[in-house]
Write an enzyme that holds these catalytic residues in place. Structure first.
Site, PDB file in Angstrom:
ATOM      1  N   ASN A  11     -13.308   7.097  28.267  1.00  0.00           N
ATOM      2  CA  ASN A  11     -13.361   6.505  26.925  1.00  0.00           C
ATOM      3  C   ASN A  11     -12.815   5.084  27.039  1.00  0.00           C
ATOM      4  OD1 ASN A  11     -13.047   5.775  24.266  1.00  0.00           O
ATOM      5  ND2 ASN A  11     -11.357   7.208  23.846  1.00  0.00           N
ATOM      6  N   LYS A  13     -12.729   2.872  24.802  1.00  0.00           N
ATOM      7  CA  LYS A  13     -12.169   2.386  23.523  1.00  0.00           C
ATOM      8  C   LYS A  13     -12.690   0.958  23.237  1.00  0.00           C
ATOM      9  CE  LYS A  13      -8.174   5.200  24.518  1.00  0.00           C
ATOM     10  NZ  LYS A  13      -6.794   5.515  24.233  1.00  0.00           N
ATOM     11  N   HIS A  93     -11.433  11.483  17.688  1.00  0.00           N
ATOM     12  CA  HIS A  93     -10.365  10.986  18.564  1.00  0.00           C
ATOM     13  C   HIS A  93      -9.138  10.689  17.704  1.00  0.00           C
ATOM     14  CE1 HIS A  93      -8.082   8.412  21.248  1.00  0.00           C
ATOM     15  NE2 HIS A  93      -8.787   8.930  22.247  1.00  0.00           N
ATOM     16  N   GLU A  95      -7.205   8.323  17.624  1.00  0.00           N
ATOM     17  CA  GLU A  95      -7.137   6.946  17.107  1.00  0.00           C
ATOM     18  C   GLU A  95      -8.033   6.793  15.876  1.00  0.00           C
ATOM     19  OE1 GLU A  95      -7.893   5.041  20.873  1.00  0.00           O
ATOM     20  OE2 GLU A  95      -5.935   5.737  21.559  1.00  0.00           O
ATOM     21  N   GLU A 163      -6.076  16.550  23.448  1.00  0.00           N
ATOM     22  CA  GLU A 163      -5.372  15.317  23.783  1.00  0.00           C
ATOM     23  C   GLU A 163      -4.085  15.234  22.958  1.00  0.00           C
ATOM     24  OE1 GLU A 163      -8.142  12.141  25.419  1.00  0.00           O
ATOM     25  OE2 GLU A 163      -8.367  12.052  23.255  1.00  0.00           O
ATOM     26  N   GLY A 169      -2.072   7.159  26.551  1.00  0.00           N
ATOM     27  CA  GLY A 169      -1.693   5.788  26.886  1.00  0.00           C
ATOM     28  C   GLY A 169      -0.206   5.584  27.106  1.00  0.00           C
ATOM     29  N   SER A 208      -3.158  10.275  29.546  1.00  0.00           N
ATOM     30  CA  SER A 208      -2.514   9.736  30.758  1.00  0.00           C
ATOM     31  C   SER A 208      -2.970  10.418  32.049  1.00  0.00           C
ATOM     32  CB  SER A 208      -0.987   9.787  30.623  1.00  0.00           C
ATOM     33  OG  SER A 208      -0.566   8.950  29.566  1.00  0.00           O
TER      34      SER A 208
END
Ligand code: PEP
Length: 246
Positions: A11, A13, A93, A95, A163, A169, A208
């Site tokens: 991904n 992003k 996702h 985000e 996730e 991240g 990660s």
């Protein structure tokens, strides 16, 4: 029943310019040289999909609107993604859930739009740090999962990505026992939902993942691949994760 073939999905992003085409070409060369034992997918920003499609690696979308077309400035539809050659679309996702207020209802309608086009929806779920600390991980994942899978979904057009939000991240990863517990819970829910077909649904771990921890994470029961952010941007790093499956 045998484990489903693993999927390692990148991904990107909101990262990637025209110069990133070279990374896909490099990845393609690495994979061609040394056949991968898993399916490989890159979800670049929408601006690069047309240019990267057809270069050998499967290309997917990072999100889509639930409508096929219309007055939705700045949005992109599953029909458009299919038109460019995408086979998968990520929906829900964390985000998107956090930055755009996407609820389970919205995620479910988007996943339905993806599946209606004959594409596979990668539906993301995962708890925040606060939820984990309160011991709510399994409850959160269960309600996200049941709320985000469309009525008409099948075992063949659905991929789940677990996730943990706090692992995305950050360089932090859950213990393999924790991953096993969540993935086992997801598998049981998928079996309830799809019967025997629930065994075929791929459950990806994301958060990660890097070449150095992929071997351990990918060997956890019911982990059928990875959704990778940062480490998917460079062909060598991403290939290091793919190699787990050789
Ligand atoms: C992601 O955002 O889907 C992700 C897993 O990111 P990272 O690998 O960078 O943690």
């Amino acid at each position: 029943m045998a484990d489903p073939k693993a999927l390692v999905a990148g991904n990107w992003k909101m990262n990637g310019l025209m110069a990133s085409v070279a990374e896909i070409e490099k990845l393609n060369a690495l994979v061609t040289e040394d056949a991968a034992g898993c399916d490989i997918l890159i979800c670049p920003p929408a601006t690069l999909i047309a240019i990267l499609a057809g270069k050998g690696i499967d290309i997917g979308g990072q999100d889509c609107h639930w409508d096929a077309s219309g007055a939705h400035t700045g949005d992109i539809s599953a029909v458009m993604l299919k038109d460019l050659g995408c086979r998968y679309v990520i929906v829900g996702h964390s985000e998107r859930r956090a930055d755009h207020g996407e609820t389970n209802d919205i995620v479910r309608v988007k996943a339905g739009a993806v599946q209606q086009q004959g594409l596979t929806a990668i539906i993301c779920v995962g708890e925040t740090d606060g939820e984990r600390e309160k011991g709510e991980t399994l409850d959160v994942v269960t309600s996200q999962l049941t709320g985000s899978i469309p009525e008409a979904a099948t075992a063949d057009n659905t991929v789940i990505a677990y996730e943990p939000v706090w692992a995305i991240g950050t360089g932090k990863v859950p213990t393999t026992d924790d991953v096993a517990e969540v993935h086992g819970t997801i598998r049981a829910l998928l079996r309830d939902r799809f019967g025997d077909g629930g065994e075929r649904v791929r459950i990806l771990y994301g958060g990660s993942v890097k070449a150095s921890n992929a071997g351990e994470l990918m060997s956890v029961p019911n982990v059928n691949g990875a959704l990778v952010g940062g480490a998917s941007l460079k062909a060598d790093d991403f290939y290091g994760i793919i190699k787990t499956y050789q």
